[in-house]
Design a protein around this motif. Structure first.
Motif, PDB file in Angstrom:
ATOM      1  N   ARG A 175       0.852  -1.206   0.000  1.00  0.00           N
ATOM      2  CA  ARG A 175       0.000   0.000   0.000  1.00  0.00           C
ATOM      3  C   ARG A 175       0.876   1.240   0.000  1.00  0.00           C
ATOM      4  NH1 ARG A 175      -3.476  -0.256   5.128  1.00  0.00           N
ATOM      5  NH2 ARG A 175      -3.379   2.006   4.894  1.00  0.00           N
ATOM      6  N   PHE A 176       0.497   2.206  -0.830  1.00  0.00           N
ATOM      7  CA  PHE A 176       1.187   3.496  -0.840  1.00  0.00           C
ATOM      8  C   PHE A 176       0.204   4.561  -0.360  1.00  0.00           C
ATOM      9  CE2 PHE A 176       3.136   0.952  -4.200  1.00  0.00           C
ATOM     10  CZ  PHE A 176       4.489   1.077  -3.928  1.00  0.00           C
ATOM     11  N   ASP A 177       0.500   5.245   0.729  1.00  0.00           N
ATOM     12  CA  ASP A 177      -0.334   6.355   1.187  1.00  0.00           C
ATOM     13  C   ASP A 177       0.469   7.629   1.011  1.00  0.00           C
ATOM     14  OD1 ASP A 177      -2.863   5.146   2.661  1.00  0.00           O
ATOM     15  OD2 ASP A 177      -1.138   3.852   3.070  1.00  0.00           O
ATOM     16  N   ILE A 178      -0.098   8.556   0.234  1.00  0.00           N
ATOM     17  CA  ILE A 178       0.670   9.746  -0.113  1.00  0.00           C
ATOM     18  C   ILE A 178       0.062  10.954   0.596  1.00  0.00           C
ATOM     19  CG2 ILE A 178       1.771  10.951  -2.053  1.00  0.00           C
ATOM     20  CD1 ILE A 178       1.787   7.841  -2.216  1.00  0.00           C
ATOM     21  N   ILE A 179       0.897  11.630   1.358  1.00  0.00           N
ATOM     22  CA  ILE A 179       0.457  12.850   2.038  1.00  0.00           C
ATOM     23  C   ILE A 179       0.829  14.003   1.111  1.00  0.00           C
ATOM     24  CG2 ILE A 179       0.577  14.197   4.194  1.00  0.00           C
ATOM     25  CD1 ILE A 179      -0.195  11.200   4.634  1.00  0.00           C
ATOM     26  N   THR A 180      -0.196  14.615   0.491  1.00  0.00           N
ATOM     27  CA  THR A 180       0.099  15.617  -0.537  1.00  0.00           C
ATOM     28  C   THR A 180      -0.988  16.681  -0.647  1.00  0.00           C
ATOM     29  OG1 THR A 180       0.341  15.968  -2.921  1.00  0.00           O
ATOM     30  CG2 THR A 180      -0.831  13.976  -2.281  1.00  0.00           C
ATOM     31  N   LEU A 181      -0.561  17.890  -0.997  1.00  0.00           N
ATOM     32  CA  LEU A 181      -1.515  18.978  -1.253  1.00  0.00           C
ATOM     33  C   LEU A 181      -2.064  18.868  -2.681  1.00  0.00           C
ATOM     34  CD1 LEU A 181       0.457  22.019   0.274  1.00  0.00           C
ATOM     35  CD2 LEU A 181      -1.518  20.832   1.267  1.00  0.00           C
ATOM     36  N   PHE A 182      -1.417  18.037  -3.495  1.00  0.00           N
ATOM     37  CA  PHE A 182      -1.829  17.918  -4.905  1.00  0.00           C
ATOM     38  C   PHE A 182      -2.028  16.452  -5.298  1.00  0.00           C
ATOM     39  CE2 PHE A 182       0.804  21.782  -4.576  1.00  0.00           C
ATOM     40  CZ  PHE A 182      -0.152  22.720  -4.933  1.00  0.00           C
ATOM     41  N   PRO A 183      -3.112  15.809  -4.809  1.00  0.00           N
ATOM     42  CA  PRO A 183      -3.330  14.378  -5.062  1.00  0.00           C
ATOM     43  C   PRO A 183      -3.382  14.027  -6.555  1.00  0.00           C
ATOM     44  CG  PRO A 183      -4.932  15.225  -3.474  1.00  0.00           C
ATOM     45  CD  PRO A 183      -4.171  16.394  -3.977  1.00  0.00           C
ATOM     46  N   GLU A 184      -3.949  14.950  -7.358  1.00  0.00           N
ATOM     47  CA  GLU A 184      -4.091  14.618  -8.800  1.00  0.00           C
ATOM     48  C   GLU A 184      -2.732  14.443  -9.463  1.00  0.00           C
ATOM     49  OE1 GLU A 184      -5.455  17.421  -7.529  1.00  0.00           O
ATOM     50  OE2 GLU A 184      -7.513  16.687  -7.228  1.00  0.00           O
ATOM     51  N   MET A 185      -1.734  15.169  -8.961  1.00  0.00           N
ATOM     52  CA  MET A 185      -0.399  15.060  -9.579  1.00  0.00           C
ATOM     53  C   MET A 185       0.120  13.630  -9.482  1.00  0.00           C
ATOM     54  SD  MET A 185       2.136  18.163  -8.664  1.00  0.00           S
ATOM     55  CE  MET A 185       3.575  17.693  -9.606  1.00  0.00           C
ATOM     56  N   VAL A 186      -0.084  13.009  -8.311  1.00  0.00           N
ATOM     57  CA  VAL A 186       0.409  11.638  -8.109  1.00  0.00           C
ATOM     58  C   VAL A 186      -0.494  10.660  -8.852  1.00  0.00           C
ATOM     59  CG1 VAL A 186       0.986   9.879  -6.387  1.00  0.00           C
ATOM     60  CG2 VAL A 186       1.319  12.296  -5.849  1.00  0.00           C
ATOM     61  N   GLN A 187      -1.815  10.861  -8.710  1.00  0.00           N
ATOM     62  CA  GLN A 187      -2.741   9.907  -9.331  1.00  0.00           C
ATOM     63  C   GLN A 187      -2.584   9.877 -10.855  1.00  0.00           C
ATOM     64  OE1 GLN A 187      -6.018  11.588  -7.331  1.00  0.00           O
ATOM     65  NE2 GLN A 187      -6.065  10.015  -5.720  1.00  0.00           N
ATOM     66  N   SER A 188      -2.365  11.057 -11.441  1.00  0.00           N
ATOM     67  CA  SER A 188      -2.283  11.092 -12.911  1.00  0.00           C
ATOM     68  C   SER A 188      -1.051  10.327 -13.412  1.00  0.00           C
ATOM     69  CB  SER A 188      -2.252  12.536 -13.409  1.00  0.00           C
ATOM     70  OG  SER A 188      -1.082  13.162 -12.938  1.00  0.00           O
ATOM     71  N   CYS A 189      -0.016  10.234 -12.592  1.00  0.00           N
ATOM     72  CA  CYS A 189       1.188   9.482 -13.008  1.00  0.00           C
ATOM     73  C   CYS A 189       0.873   8.001 -13.214  1.00  0.00           C
ATOM     74  CB  CYS A 189       2.265   9.575 -11.943  1.00  0.00           C
ATOM     75  SG  CYS A 189       3.238  11.036 -12.021  1.00  0.00           S
ATOM     76  N   PHE A 190      -0.117   7.523 -12.468  1.00  0.00           N
ATOM     77  CA  PHE A 190      -0.379   6.081 -12.498  1.00  0.00           C
ATOM     78  C   PHE A 190      -1.734   5.739 -13.118  1.00  0.00           C
ATOM     79  CE2 PHE A 190       2.594   7.006  -9.094  1.00  0.00           C
ATOM     80  CZ  PHE A 190       3.701   6.374  -9.646  1.00  0.00           C
ATOM     81  N   ALA A 191      -2.214   6.664 -13.992  1.00  0.00           N
ATOM     82  CA  ALA A 191      -3.468   6.387 -14.702  1.00  0.00           C
ATOM     83  C   ALA A 191      -3.209   5.351 -15.791  1.00  0.00           C
ATOM     84  CB  ALA A 191      -4.004   7.680 -15.298  1.00  0.00           C
TER      85      ALA A 191
END
Ligand SMILES: C[S@@+](CC[C@H](N)C(=O)[O-])C[C@H]1O[C@@H](n2cnc3c(N)ncnc32)[C@H](O)[C@@H]1O
Length: 436
Positions: A2-18
């Motif tokens: 599991r990867f839990d990312i603490i971020t102000l910009f969740p879309e930036m991380v999610q879009s990398c793994f679309a």
């Protein structure tokens, strides 16, 4: 995993793994990714996550409380680690990636602005990781690099396990070059061995290419890798071939051991005695590193006679047949009366000479070992002479006239009285250390 990312910009991380292999692993549920926004853990109307710096300075800093609450809100697996992505962390490499892939959960904290409050790091972070010696504007790209590299090592994420284990760095070396159709491109054919179908030959070719590439592009990796005897033999062969074309490293390097002018402990200029051990040990070091000359400098006639007697024993007398290896080392040694004689040796041959002195005193330092090493490597025509002093060291006059002065070889404490034999060996090892 599991990867839990603490971020102000969740879309930036999610879009990398679309998309891509890691994206498909997410869809299949082989791995899980969840973003937590520290803004959701603020209590004021503006949902403030940053503030100005105590002590002044430009920029803003991420506040500790929203980050701490965000990390605390994550449900923890038993083998989990909180990682703050930071340019000040340990550099990410394949060994670290493999270590992280053994865990069940990574909580990746992405900084923004000037970074995060130190107290959050002190109390909530297990480890800081950097993706390289440069600064990017936020931790999201760095976290994405960690996720991608770690996910690839998890069974099932990449179709064939072999394609991961054959990648660069997996065994500490760079990957061999690869080719696909057409068989010829821009008049360059695919190496014949690859289309020959002989599995063993292909394996051997790839192993050799992998060593060759690592040696050419990233020799630093070879220092950190334990090679098999077979790989070492292959590498020595590759290095020798290279050197036959470019010239042996060390072929433009000589050293001089100065017995006059040097200081004694009262800072008086004196002449020291030649020692038998310095003749033997330094000439063996010189021979080992394939340097051209070892000049022993003393103006004293009787010392020349003594050195002549010792040398003749090993180069012409009984010693030369009893131990021919020593003769080989002694053959590179010559006795001169002054440093000026050494300069004359090169002048007569029309060679440009760069002189580098060594000293236990840091006040003279004006170069580094890698810098000197690069100069010697890049210009093979220029001759380099490294000076070693005896007694209490080379005189100020010699230091001032030298083109470069290397940093002292420091031990772990204040004591700094290495023998000149040891100093010469350590210096040469540092200068030539890119060669495993
Ligand atoms: C502009 S940087 C802050 C740099 C910080 N002032 C420093 O010099 O150490 C903002 C954020 O980007 C991320 N970051 C920047 N460079 C990084 C790197 N090389 N590796 C990992 N994270 C990095 C970190 O999360 C950092 O908090």
């Amino acid at each position: 995993m599991r990867f839990d990312i603490i971020t102000l910009f969740p879309e930036m991380v999610q879009s990398c793994f679309a998309e891509g292999v890691v994206g498909r692993a997410l869809q299949r549920g082989d791995i899980a990714l969840k973003c937590v926004n520290p803004r959701d853990f603020t209590s004021d109307v503006h949902r403030t996550v940053d503030d100005t710096l105590y002590g002044g300075g430009s920029g803003m800093l991420m506040k500790a409380e929203p980050l701490a609450s965000a990390v605390s809100a994550v449900e923890r697996a038993s083998r989990s680690r909180v990682i703050y992505l930071s340019p000040q962390g340990q550099p990410l490499n394949q060994a670290k990636v493999r270590e992280l892939a053994e865990l069940e959960q990574l909580i990746l904290v992405c900084g923004r602005y000037e970074g995060v409050d130190q107290r959050f790091i002190d109390h909530y972070v297990d480890e800081e990781i950097s993706i390289g010696d440069y600064v990017i504007s936020g931790g999201e790209l760095a976290a994405s690099v960690v996720i991608d590299s770690v996910a690839r090592c998890i069974p099932g994420v990449i179709g064939q396990v072999q394609s991961v284990t054959e990648d660069s760095f997996f065994e500490g070396l760079l990957d061999a070059p690869h080719y696909t159709r057409p068989a010829e491109f821009e008049a360059e054919a695919v190496p014949a061995v690859l289309s020959g179908g002989h599995h063993e030959h292909i394996e051997q070719w790839r192993e050799e290419q992998s060593l060759r590439r690592t040696w050419h592009k990233r020799p630093d990796l070879l220092e950190k890798t334990v090679l098999s005897t077979r790989q070492r033999t292959m590498l020595r062969k590759i290095m020798r071939e290279d050197w036959q074309q470019r010239g042996m490293p060390g072929a433009n390097v000589s050293i001089a051991l100065i017995h006059y002018p040097v200081y004694n402990k009262r800072h008086e200029v004196i002449t020291t005695s030649v020692t038998n051990m310095d003749l033997h040990d330094i000439s063996r070091t010189v021979r080992t590193f394939e340097l051209t000359n070892y000049f022993v400098v003393t103006p004293v006639k009787s010392q020349h006679e003594l050195m002549g007697r010792i040398t003749r024993h090993w180069t012409e007398g009984y010693g030369s047949t009893y131990n021919p290896d020593r003769k080989e080392a002694f053959d590179r040694m010559q006795f001169v009366h002054s440093l000026e004689d050494v300069r004359e040796h090169f002048r007569k041959r029309g060679q440009r000479l760069v002189i580098t002195a060594t000293s236990a005193n840091p006040k003279w330092t004006n170069t580094t070992y890698p810098h000197l090493s690069r100069m010697m490597d890049q210009d093979r025509e220029t001759q380099h002479l490294i000076l070693f002093g005896t007694g209490w060291g080379l005189t100020d006059e010699i230091m001032e006239a030298a083109d470069y002065v290397l940093p002292p070889i420091d031990g772990n404490g204040e004591y700094n009285h290495l023998s000149v034999r040891s100093a010469a060996a350590i210096t040469l090892d540092r200068v030539f250390r890119r060669y495993p």
